[in-house]
Design an enzyme around this catalytic site. Sequence first.
Site, PDB file in Angstrom:
ATOM      1  N   GLN A  38      52.657  27.469 -61.632  1.00 53.85           N
ATOM      2  CA  GLN A  38      53.276  26.333 -60.943  1.00 53.85           C
ATOM      3  C   GLN A  38      52.496  25.975 -59.682  1.00 53.85           C
ATOM      4  O   GLN A  38      51.669  26.750 -59.200  1.00 53.85           O
ATOM      5  CB  GLN A  38      54.745  26.654 -60.620  1.00 53.85           C
ATOM      6  N   HIS A  69      72.046  32.118 -50.948  1.00 55.92           N
ATOM      7  CA  HIS A  69      71.899  33.478 -51.478  1.00 55.92           C
ATOM      8  C   HIS A  69      73.182  34.309 -51.381  1.00 55.92           C
ATOM      9  O   HIS A  69      73.460  35.121 -52.267  1.00 55.92           O
ATOM     10  CB  HIS A  69      70.721  34.190 -50.781  1.00 55.92           C
ATOM     11  N   ASP A 113      60.143  38.561 -61.636  1.00 56.09           N
ATOM     12  CA  ASP A 113      59.688  37.189 -61.394  1.00 56.09           C
ATOM     13  C   ASP A 113      58.364  36.995 -62.128  1.00 56.09           C
ATOM     14  O   ASP A 113      57.501  37.875 -62.113  1.00 56.09           O
ATOM     15  CB  ASP A 113      59.519  36.909 -59.894  1.00 56.09           C
ATOM     16  N   ASP A 163      68.369  33.788 -60.926  1.00 54.20           N
ATOM     17  CA  ASP A 163      67.955  33.028 -59.731  1.00 54.20           C
ATOM     18  C   ASP A 163      66.625  32.356 -60.050  1.00 54.20           C
ATOM     19  O   ASP A 163      65.596  32.639 -59.445  1.00 54.20           O
ATOM     20  CB  ASP A 163      67.822  33.981 -58.535  1.00 54.20           C
TER      21      ASP A 163
END
Length: 314
Positions: A38, A69, A113, A163
């Site tokens: 990205q 959060h 991630d 998330d």
Amino acid sequence: MPGAEVRADVWISEYITPWDIYQHGVNRILASKRTTFQEMQIVETGAYGKALVLDGKWQSCTGDEFLYHEPLVHPAMIAHGSPKRVLILGGGEGATAREVLRWSCVERAVMVDIDGEVVAACREHLPEMHQNVYDDARLELVIGDALDVLDTTRDRWDVVISDLADPIEEGPSFRLFTREYFGQVRGVLAPRGVFVVQAGPLSPPEMALHVRLASTVRAVFADVHSYWSYVPSYAAPWGFLLTGIEPVDVHRDPRQIDQILGERTRGGLRMLDGVAMVGMFHLPAHIRRALAAETQVYTLAEPPKFFGKGQMGS
Ligand code: SAM
């Protein structure tokens, strides 16, 4: 403009809809690169502090990230009561892990991630967000695709937190907002396991994504609750979906919630307590009606196509 002084030469322009732009004036660019997955920027803005921007979409900023959060993490942890194993899917800034590890009952948290370059840049430039959570021996960081981890993990998780970046077509996350993915999450939950999803904006022109995501999660889980938090730098109230293997009691006595937080966390919460949490689950009538009426389910064959574009320029 009488009385107004515009102070920035560089602006992050996030297209909220094809006809609406939210701009943040930038004082300093801390990082800017195209990663394998990205387009990434970390910028210092004039009003909202430091921010992470991916593919032109504002992810979170030091000025109001607690409004995102804390609601993402704590209602799920409270719904479980005493989670020991927590799986975080996405969460590049490290702030979700920070909130999870406030809980003293957590023995192991894994954060997955896909983008190691984003995680490294956030570690370097956003210490206000991660607050050195990576030094906590209970946290394991995995750089990989959430889908692969769900395929291979043998662990069963008390809480799974999604998330992930919004499901824009060109981005790496849109598959993770489908019935197939939610089915995989269900498969890795422990018997009393709880699942929470960051689930998009709830402004009238944008709320279709949230409502359809709720319908998609309902295709896999019986008891699904929508709730929201107002995060000003997102330009809209933000929606979340909370569910679990067993029904989730979201209408608790605020004093009971405060007691759980007092006994099982090391404190330090800024926006969330019993009163605030109960309020987040009382949505207005137009949203409740839209949720009740929606039947569309996102699948891999028909995934969400979230509108999301933005750019940095003068
Ligand atoms: N608060 C955010 C928002 O508003 O969209 C989400 C925050 S967090 C920065 C999103 C993270 O999801 C990013 O760091 C991105 O690298 C990660 N991500 C996207 N697709 C992923 C995938 N397939 N597996 C794991 N992580 C992914």
